[in-house]
Write an enzyme that holds these catalytic residues in place. Sequence first.
Site, PDB file in Angstrom:
ATOM      1  N   ARG A  15       0.837  -1.209   0.000  1.00 29.40           N
ATOM      2  CA  ARG A  15       0.000   0.000   0.000  1.00 29.40           C
ATOM      3  C   ARG A  15       0.866   1.250   0.000  1.00 29.40           C
ATOM      4  NH1 ARG A  15      -2.795   4.033   2.829  1.00 29.40           N
ATOM      5  NH2 ARG A  15      -4.965   4.265   2.168  1.00 29.40           N
ATOM      6  N   CYS A  16       1.924   1.243   0.808  1.00 26.92           N
ATOM      7  CA  CYS A  16       2.815   2.410   0.856  1.00 26.92           C
ATOM      8  C   CYS A  16       3.431   2.701  -0.504  1.00 26.92           C
ATOM      9  CB  CYS A  16       3.935   2.177   1.857  1.00 26.92           C
ATOM     10  SG  CYS A  16       3.438   2.198   3.589  1.00 26.92           S
TER      11      CYS A  16
END
Length: 418
Positions: A403-404
């Site tokens: 996600r990052c």
Amino acid sequence: MTGPGHDDTTAIAPGVDSEVGPLRSVLLHRPGGELTRLTPRNNDQLLFDSIPWVERAQQEHDAFAEVLTSRGVEVLLLADVLEESLADPRAHAAGVHTAVDERRLGTELADTLRSHLSGLDAGALREALICGMTFEELPASEGASLVRKMHHAHDFVVDPLPNLLFTRDSSAWIADRVAISSLAMPARGRETALLDLAYAYHPRFRGAARAYGAHSAPVEGGDVLLLAPGVLAVGVGERTTAAGAESLARSVFADGIAHTVLAVPIAQNRATMHLDTVCTMVGPDAVVMYPLARDSLVAYTMRPGDVAVDGTLGLRVDGPEPFLDAAASAMGIDHLRVIDTGLDPVTAEREQWDDGNNTLALAPGVVVGYERNTQTNARLEEAGIEVLAIAGSELGSGRGGPRCMSCPIARGPLPGTP
């Protein structure tokens, strides 16, 4: 993957109103020369926990991108987007401006750097802006510079940006608007200037309205979760401040793109730097969550208030109350289904540190996660979630998971919504 010179006439329109709607387009940054600038002397300052093996990190990132494209996701690479933007003379001048810090360099050296960067083509300027430049690499100029004489040849006249890898933090799309983050850590301050430039001048995004500005109170994209259309959760901790969460809430309310924003206090430390390190969505009503956070997370609920005489929109703040209860209520569901990280406290802590909670949803019930988090992935699969496991031994050295490393540009609607 999309490269320079692609046709924007058939481009997917930006728009994101959930965490798990079918992912259509995403912005990634393939790690490059900026990671080779990391040394034991500077990696802490540049926010990396270790020195990554760059070639392996690139292989891992390429595999990550391939997983996305194999599922029909358009992958945009930030370096390509930035280079295409810098082809515009106005963007080129703005890029040079972002790299020259006259207060640090002094007038003489600043002029030398400005002149050098102004003479670079778009590709070379892109490399300098991302990878940085040392005093040794800056051509010599006439006249004396105390700043140059007092710095080591390998010190940076332009700092590298190794954290560009984590594209989630520097910008986030909320509905059809882009929020340019205000990053808290000095090592990342220049990232938002580059994203601001790219969105302003690239043909693909030139008309996009802004949901938040980089000069506002600190907000980072890793703290912003789009729980449902019109419902945001914003972590408040090491990187995003309470003032930032409030400013973002006021902005999205004024724009009419959200009706509820939950401010969620999180521990202010490296292990839980963003809300998405302890909780991410894996389905329209399901989250994967660090067990120790399950009962401790609370939320303050913000909603639009009355309009004042001068036309400004007021704010209503309620709470705190348990986060899971507040989230379910705002989303209009009975409860959020919670999938815990790991099977025991030690495993949960290890896999939380290794970004076990930091999954990227490609569709409801389909997520990308690091392969090393075997217990968390097993729990997800037992709960009916398909896990597309990727290697991340080198990518994770900057403390960030799938996600990052991804900024969704466009998602399809959730099932049952228009």
